[in-house]
Motif scaffolding. Structure first.
Motif, mmCIF file in Angstrom:
data_model
loop_
_atom_site.group_PDB
_atom_site.id
_atom_site.type_symbol
_atom_site.label_atom_id
_atom_site.label_comp_id
_atom_site.label_asym_id
_atom_site.label_seq_id
_atom_site.Cartn_x
_atom_site.Cartn_y
_atom_site.Cartn_z
ATOM 1 N N GLN A 57 41.846 38.934 51.371
ATOM 2 C CA GLN A 57 41.831 38.642 49.944
ATOM 3 C C GLN A 57 41.530 37.169 49.664
ATOM 4 O O GLN A 57 41.114 36.820 48.558
ATOM 5 C CB GLN A 57 43.166 39.049 49.310
ATOM 6 N N HIS A 102 37.813 34.214 39.197
ATOM 7 C CA HIS A 102 38.899 35.131 39.504
ATOM 8 C C HIS A 102 40.147 34.323 39.853
ATOM 9 O O HIS A 102 40.092 33.414 40.684
ATOM 10 C CB HIS A 102 38.524 36.042 40.676
ATOM 11 N N PHE A 104 44.415 34.763 40.737
ATOM 12 C CA PHE A 104 45.520 35.684 41.016
ATOM 13 C C PHE A 104 46.614 34.972 41.800
ATOM 14 O O PHE A 104 46.416 33.848 42.289
ATOM 15 C CB PHE A 104 45.043 36.930 41.776
ATOM 16 N N PHE A 125 42.536 50.692 44.452
ATOM 17 C CA PHE A 125 42.798 49.356 43.950
ATOM 18 C C PHE A 125 42.664 48.364 45.094
ATOM 19 O O PHE A 125 43.076 48.626 46.218
ATOM 20 C CB PHE A 125 44.206 49.288 43.359
ATOM 21 N N PHE A 126 42.073 47.187 44.824
ATOM 22 C CA PHE A 126 41.780 46.228 45.883
ATOM 23 C C PHE A 126 41.027 46.922 47.018
ATOM 24 O O PHE A 126 41.264 46.676 48.194
ATOM 25 C CB PHE A 126 43.061 45.611 46.437
ATOM 26 N N GLU A 176 53.256 48.927 43.193
ATOM 27 C CA GLU A 176 52.211 47.985 42.772
ATOM 28 C C GLU A 176 51.963 46.899 43.810
ATOM 29 O O GLU A 176 51.025 46.113 43.667
ATOM 30 C CB GLU A 176 52.586 47.334 41.428
ATOM 31 N N GLU A 178 50.676 45.012 47.071
ATOM 32 C CA GLU A 178 49.568 45.073 48.014
ATOM 33 C C GLU A 178 49.911 44.168 49.185
ATOM 34 O O GLU A 178 50.199 42.987 48.988
ATOM 35 C CB GLU A 178 48.266 44.598 47.367
ATOM 36 N N PHE A 190 48.295 39.995 44.365
ATOM 37 C CA PHE A 190 48.336 40.606 43.040
ATOM 38 C C PHE A 190 46.983 40.397 42.370
ATOM 39 O O PHE A 190 46.221 39.507 42.750
ATOM 40 C CB PHE A 190 49.471 40.006 42.217
ATOM 41 N N ASP A 191 46.696 41.211 41.395
ATOM 42 C CA ASP A 191 45.372 41.144 40.768
ATOM 43 C C ASP A 191 45.353 40.229 39.559
ATOM 44 O O ASP A 191 44.410 40.242 38.768
ATOM 45 C CB ASP A 191 44.913 42.552 40.364
ATOM 46 N N ARG A 192 46.376 39.391 39.422
ATOM 47 C CA ARG A 192 46.474 38.483 38.285
ATOM 48 C C ARG A 192 47.424 37.352 38.669
ATOM 49 O O ARG A 192 48.119 37.418 39.689
ATOM 50 C CB ARG A 192 47.033 39.211 37.052
#
Length: 220
Positions: A57, A102, A104, A125-126, A176, A178, A190-192
């Motif tokens: 990531q 981006h 996160f 997701f991801f 939730e 990852e 996390f996506d944020r």
């Protein structure tokens, strides 16, 4: 002309608000770091991106850097918590290049020994993380766990040892999350950018996940 002025005013307001929100976040994270006994730096850190580039990531796009970095020892574990940025590029129908930024939150806990790469991500997701590993999804006796998560690793035995019954029960309660394990790092992505008040509970979850790893994994 009036429309142009309106757009310009909106842009200025967005910039000012972004500066204000960024400072407010930095100040809140600095106070949190102080309370937890951690060091804090809001400066952009390009070296950290290179240091942990083996984590999928953190190995995306360009202009990669960490910022709002909290680091030190938490519950006797070496940890890093930071916001992360990278850029990707695309072109519109007229050939003009567009830059997408981006951002996160990312959490890393240092492990006592190196492990094979393992990713645990939500289904759909991801997906880039899971695909980057290049291995088939591993199924488990828990059909609910297999339905919710994509688990990939070149070492299936390690995947089964990591995703033991207690770990599976725990992760089903926090779907939730990852997770990535690679080398000496256990990471949560996390996506944020998380709200500051979310950071400490997620940090506790990172430590709890480490505690659910069987002791025998560290005796090998």
């Amino acid at each position: 002309m009036g429309g142009f002025i309106t757009v310009a005013i909106c842009i200025i307001i967005a910039i000012v608000w972004g500066i204000y929100a960024g400072k407010k976040r930095r100040d809140a994270m600095s106070l949190l770091a102080e309370r937890l006994g951690l060091q804090f730096s809001h400066e952009r850190n390009y070296q950290m991106a290179r240091q942990f580039t083996f984590l999928d990531q953190l190995d995306q796009g360009s202009n990669r850097y960490a910022y709002n970095i909290m680091e030190g020892r938490y519950d006797e574990k070496a940890i890093w918590v930071f916001d992360y940025h990278y850029e990707t590029y695309s072109h519109d129908s007229k050939g003009n290049r567009r830059t997408d930024h981006h951002h996160f939150s990312f959490f890393i806990l240092g492990l006592e020994r190196a492990f094979p790469e393992l990713t645990i991500a939500k289904e759909g997701f991801f997906s880039k993380i899971a695909q980057a590993v290049g291995y088939d999804d591993i199924d488990f006796e828990s059909h609910e766990f297999s339905r919710r998560f994509v688990v990939r690793s070149k070492d299936k035995k390690f995947a089964y040892d990591f995703c033991n019954a207690r770990m599976i029960d725990y992760l089903l309660g926090v779907p939730e999350i990852e997770i990535e394990v690679d080398s000496n790092a256990l990471a949560l992505a996390f996506d944020r950018c998380l709200k500051v008040e979310e950071i400490e509970p997620r940090l506790r979850q990172l430590v709890e996940i480490r505690a659910l790893m069987p002791d025998y994994l560290f005796d090998q």
